[in-house]
Motif scaffolding. Structure first.
Motif, PDB file in Angstrom:
ATOM      1  N   THR A  21       0.816  -1.213   0.000  1.00 50.20           N
ATOM      2  CA  THR A  21       0.000   0.000   0.000  1.00 50.20           C
ATOM      3  C   THR A  21       0.851   1.265   0.000  1.00 50.20           C
ATOM      4  OG1 THR A  21      -0.158  -0.052   2.421  1.00 50.20           O
ATOM      5  CG2 THR A  21      -1.934  -1.119   1.181  1.00 50.20           C
ATOM      6  N   SER A  22       2.129   1.141   0.420  1.00 49.04           N
ATOM      7  CA  SER A  22       3.028   2.295   0.491  1.00 49.04           C
ATOM      8  C   SER A  22       3.694   2.619  -0.837  1.00 49.04           C
ATOM      9  CB  SER A  22       4.118   2.052   1.545  1.00 49.04           C
ATOM     10  OG  SER A  22       3.581   1.916   2.836  1.00 49.04           O
ATOM     11  N   LEU A  23       3.480   1.790  -1.841  1.00 45.56           N
ATOM     12  CA  LEU A  23       4.125   2.019  -3.130  1.00 45.56           C
ATOM     13  C   LEU A  23       3.545   3.254  -3.814  1.00 45.56           C
ATOM     14  CD1 LEU A  23       4.135  -1.675  -4.409  1.00 45.56           C
ATOM     15  CD2 LEU A  23       6.138  -0.350  -3.686  1.00 45.56           C
ATOM     16  N   PRO A  24       4.308   3.875  -4.717  1.00 47.38           N
ATOM     17  CA  PRO A  24       3.786   5.016  -5.477  1.00 47.38           C
ATOM     18  C   PRO A  24       2.690   4.576  -6.446  1.00 47.38           C
ATOM     19  CG  PRO A  24       6.188   4.808  -5.696  1.00 47.38           C
ATOM     20  CD  PRO A  24       5.688   3.544  -5.078  1.00 47.38           C
ATOM     21  N   GLY A  25       2.080   5.534  -7.090  1.00 48.82           N
ATOM     22  CA  GLY A  25       1.061   5.232  -8.091  1.00 48.82           C
ATOM     23  C   GLY A  25       0.029   6.328  -8.171  1.00 48.82           C
ATOM     24  N   ALA A  26      -0.718   6.324  -9.264  1.00 42.29           N
ATOM     25  CA  ALA A  26      -1.624   7.425  -9.576  1.00 42.29           C
ATOM     26  C   ALA A  26      -3.017   7.269  -8.993  1.00 42.29           C
ATOM     27  CB  ALA A  26      -1.737   7.564 -11.097  1.00 42.29           C
ATOM     28  N   TYR A  27      -3.312   6.138  -8.356  1.00 41.56           N
ATOM     29  CA  TYR A  27      -4.711   5.845  -8.055  1.00 41.56           C
ATOM     30  C   TYR A  27      -5.000   5.696  -6.555  1.00 41.56           C
ATOM     31  CZ  TYR A  27      -4.458   5.090 -13.034  1.00 41.56           C
ATOM     32  OH  TYR A  27      -4.225   5.258 -14.382  1.00 41.56           O
ATOM     33  N   GLY A  28      -4.283   6.457  -5.743  1.00 41.67           N
ATOM     34  CA  GLY A  28      -4.649   6.591  -4.333  1.00 41.67           C
ATOM     35  C   GLY A  28      -4.026   5.616  -3.367  1.00 41.67           C
ATOM     36  N   ILE A  29      -3.499   4.488  -3.860  1.00 39.31           N
ATOM     37  CA  ILE A  29      -2.942   3.459  -2.986  1.00 39.31           C
ATOM     38  C   ILE A  29      -1.995   2.590  -3.798  1.00 39.31           C
ATOM     39  CG2 ILE A  29      -4.825   1.803  -3.422  1.00 39.31           C
ATOM     40  CD1 ILE A  29      -4.632   1.021  -0.426  1.00 39.31           C
ATOM     41  N   GLY A  30      -0.940   2.103  -3.168  1.00 42.46           N
ATOM     42  CA  GLY A  30      -0.024   1.205  -3.848  1.00 42.46           C
ATOM     43  C   GLY A  30      -0.702  -0.106  -4.207  1.00 42.46           C
ATOM     44  N   THR A  31      -0.279  -0.712  -5.328  1.00 43.90           N
ATOM     45  CA  THR A  31      -0.911  -1.930  -5.824  1.00 43.90           C
ATOM     46  C   THR A  31       0.160  -2.910  -6.307  1.00 43.90           C
ATOM     47  OG1 THR A  31      -1.108  -1.293  -8.155  1.00 43.90           O
ATOM     48  CG2 THR A  31      -2.824  -0.495  -6.641  1.00 43.90           C
ATOM     49  N   PHE A  32      -0.318  -4.008  -6.919  1.00 42.32           N
ATOM     50  CA  PHE A  32       0.564  -5.011  -7.502  1.00 42.32           C
ATOM     51  C   PHE A  32       0.974  -4.659  -8.933  1.00 42.32           C
ATOM     52  CE2 PHE A  32      -1.828  -8.345  -4.769  1.00 42.32           C
ATOM     53  CZ  PHE A  32      -1.055  -8.022  -3.658  1.00 42.32           C
ATOM     54  N   GLY A  33       0.822  -3.409  -9.333  1.00 41.81           N
ATOM     55  CA  GLY A  33       1.060  -3.004 -10.717  1.00 41.81           C
ATOM     56  C   GLY A  33       2.506  -2.712 -11.031  1.00 41.81           C
ATOM     57  N   ARG A  34       2.706  -1.860 -12.043  1.00 43.68           N
ATOM     58  CA  ARG A  34       4.058  -1.612 -12.550  1.00 43.68           C
ATOM     59  C   ARG A  34       4.953  -0.968 -11.507  1.00 43.68           C
ATOM     60  NH1 ARG A  34       4.068   3.817 -14.351  1.00 43.68           N
ATOM     61  NH2 ARG A  34       1.964   4.677 -14.600  1.00 43.68           N
ATOM     62  N   GLU A  35       4.363  -0.184 -10.580  1.00 49.31           N
ATOM     63  CA  GLU A  35       5.192   0.409  -9.526  1.00 49.31           C
ATOM     64  C   GLU A  35       5.768  -0.663  -8.604  1.00 49.31           C
ATOM     65  OE1 GLU A  35       2.524   3.537 -11.082  1.00 49.31           O
ATOM     66  OE2 GLU A  35       2.135   1.531 -10.253  1.00 49.31           O
ATOM     67  N   ALA A  36       5.031  -1.765  -8.421  1.00 50.67           N
ATOM     68  CA  ALA A  36       5.562  -2.872  -7.622  1.00 50.67           C
ATOM     69  C   ALA A  36       6.729  -3.541  -8.345  1.00 50.67           C
ATOM     70  CB  ALA A  36       4.461  -3.889  -7.339  1.00 50.67           C
ATOM     71  N   ARG A  37       6.611  -3.697  -9.658  1.00 48.15           N
ATOM     72  CA  ARG A  37       7.726  -4.253 -10.429  1.00 48.15           C
ATOM     73  C   ARG A  37       8.910  -3.288 -10.453  1.00 48.15           C
ATOM     74  NH1 ARG A  37       3.368  -6.835 -11.795  1.00 48.15           N
ATOM     75  NH2 ARG A  37       3.451  -8.913 -12.738  1.00 48.15           N
TER      76      ARG A  37
END
Length: 510
Positions: A21-37
């Motif tokens: 949840t601490s990851l960056p990203g455009a949609y309000g909360i960290g996810t398993f998306g490209r920011e996780a990679r």
């Protein structure tokens, strides 16, 4: 999913503690998306080998990952919506409602509302497209997932739908007594009546685990192993407490006779009243710990290592009378951890379990940990607290090799925050011990655990960034303002990654 059988003996490695949840990203909360990679890639660049995170379950009141609606379900907030666009389940314009949120913290209430609406759109498209499972690969995978996980998924999905139907209230407050008491006929009727909403939650869990296993595979291919986390207790407002009351010390009305907590300690003068239901260990032993075996098997299929929170509760647990407002009047009661772990070894081999052995640790807890060879935790911050009896246990020169060393945990203040509020004598002792001039103390603490004999040296991301108390993840015993910290991509600058890489090389952790 196959479970791991690696021995618990740890290799020498370094890692970072950061919840998704601490990851960056455009949609309000960290996810398993490209920011996780991207984060995995940064771990590789900094010569790290471990990514540790908090539990991944669906959070309830207070947003704590240690108080989840299920012991086995995943948190839908971690689903990557950009991947759903790529999969054709959402359009780009469907994501507009998820923009405009803060980047430095998670605003949980609005984020949950907006994201669930978007995920519902994706579910509608998914089921509209779903074909014949005999010819459609996705349909077959979805139905296989539902079948293979029915032992927990059926109860969880109905539980979540009923919670929504009753205004989000805890199951113990549902107005329908037959449903509240999990009467079989009432449950069957509700399952039939609420099929469409149940399918939504089946979809969310299917997507969660598809995306999680893809991310974990990416990390493993990159040489990064995952340390997952598992609370020892389940929440009272959970699918397990509602659907399986026989697992717990409940009365005839399915109310706890006593609840979990810890006595007064370093974190709280009145103890911590967690409120979780306590296990009926006699029942679990009679069933050869069947429920526990399923839990551990499931977790080992998700992670490379499994940290179990509050390990001392397997030896004895602090039972607080139900209804008390603090944990002060609790009593220690014996658990059956030895019998449990023997059974786990009979069925699952030697699982890679890590023990959170902090707090009030007695000889019986130490014997249990050592009998099964579970590595424990060492927190460097605790080494410089003159009020702690066992201060030397947390100084690096006393660490055994088969343990995990941390500068701090998600429950501690950040290093910089701790140094700002520490007693002057404690701060000076830390500087003297670590040969620190105080200009970049967080790096001196990191060097302290990297150079120690401990096999794993793991540092919260906030400490690597040298952030103050404003970046603290959790303050035990408090509600509000916890678990919401996020970092931005520009914080992990090249010189930080180079410094971490050099320390990993210098102290043999690559």
């Amino acid at each position: 999913m196959e479970h791991s059988t690696r021995p618990t003996e740890l290799p020498r490695a370094a890692g970072i503690l950061a919840h998704p949840t601490s990851l960056p990203g455009a949609y309000g909360i960290g996810t398993f998306g490209r920011e996780a990679r991207d984060f995995v890639d940064l771990l590789v660049l900094s010569r790290q080998r471990i990514w540790q995170m908090c539990p991944l379950g669906p959070t309830g009141y207070g947003d704590s990952p240690y108080q989840c609606f299920s012991a086995l379900a995943g948190n839908p907030l971690l689903i990557d919506v950009e991947q759903l666009v790529h999969d054709g389940l959402l359009a780009e314009h469907d994501l507009h409602s998820l923009t405009g949120f803060p980047t430095g913290h998670v605003d949980f209430g609005p984020v949950i509302e907006a994201k669930m609406q978007v995920l519902r759109l994706a579910a509608d498209t998914f089921f509209a497209k779903l074909g014949d499972p005999s010819t459609d690969v996705t349909a077959a995978r979805f139905r296989r997932f539902c079948r293979d996980n029915a032992f927990w998924l059926d109860d969880y999905t109905l539980f979540m739908v009923l919670k929504a139907e009753f205004g989000g209230s805890a199951w113990s407050e549902w107005p329908d007594e037959q449903l509240r008491m999990h009467e079989p006929q009432a449950v069957a009727a509700a399952r039939e009546r609420l099929q469409d909403e149940i399918r939504l939650h089946q979809f969310l869990q299917y997507i969660f685990f598809e995306q999680w296993l893809d991310l974990r595979a990416y990390a493993n291919r990159s040489g990064i192993e995952i340390v997952g986390d598992m609370p020892i207790f389940v929440a009272y407002d959970s699918a397990e407490a509602w659907a399986k009351p026989e697992l717990f010390l409940f009365d005839e009305h399915h109310q706890p006779t006593s609840v979990a907590g810890v006595p007064p300690d370093y974190f709280s003068a009145t103890g911590q009243l967690w409120g979780n239901p306590l296990y009926d260990w006699e029942y679990h032993e009679k069933t050869e710990f069947a429920w526990w075996i399923e839990i551990i098997r499931h977790k080992l299929a998700m992670f490379d290592y499994l940290r179990i929170d509050h390990f001392r509760g397997f030896s004895a647990y602090w039972a607080v009378p139900f209804g008390d407002t603090t944990a002060e009047r609790g009593e220690w009661q014996p658990a059956r951890g030895r019998q449990l772990f023997r059974r786990i070894r009979e069925v699952l081999g030697t699982p890679p379990i890590l023990a959170e052995d902090l707090g009030f640790i007695t000889d019986d807890v130490r014997r249990l940990k050592h009998e099964f060879g579970f590595p424990g935790m060492k927190i460097l911050q605790f080494g410089f607290d003159s009020g702690q009896e066992m201060v030397n246990e947390f100084l690096p020169h006393n660490y055994e090799a088969n343990c995990i060393a941390y500068t701090g945990t998600h429950d501690n203040d950040t290093l910089v925050g701790w140094l700002e509020s520490a007693k002057p004598a404690d701060r000076e002792l830390a500087y003297e011990y670590l040969h620190s001039d105080g200009t970049r103390p967080h790096w001196d603490f990191i060097r302290g655990i990297y150079s120690s004999p401990a096999a794993f040296a793991i540092v919260p991301l906030q400490d690597i960034l040298g952030l103050g108390k404003e970046a603290r993840m959790n303050t035990p015993g408090t509600l509000g303002g916890n678990w919401d910290w996020r970092f931005t991509q520009d914080m992990l600058k090249p010189d930080i990654l180079q410094q971490l890489a050099r320390l990993s090389e210098l102290y043999g952790r690559i």
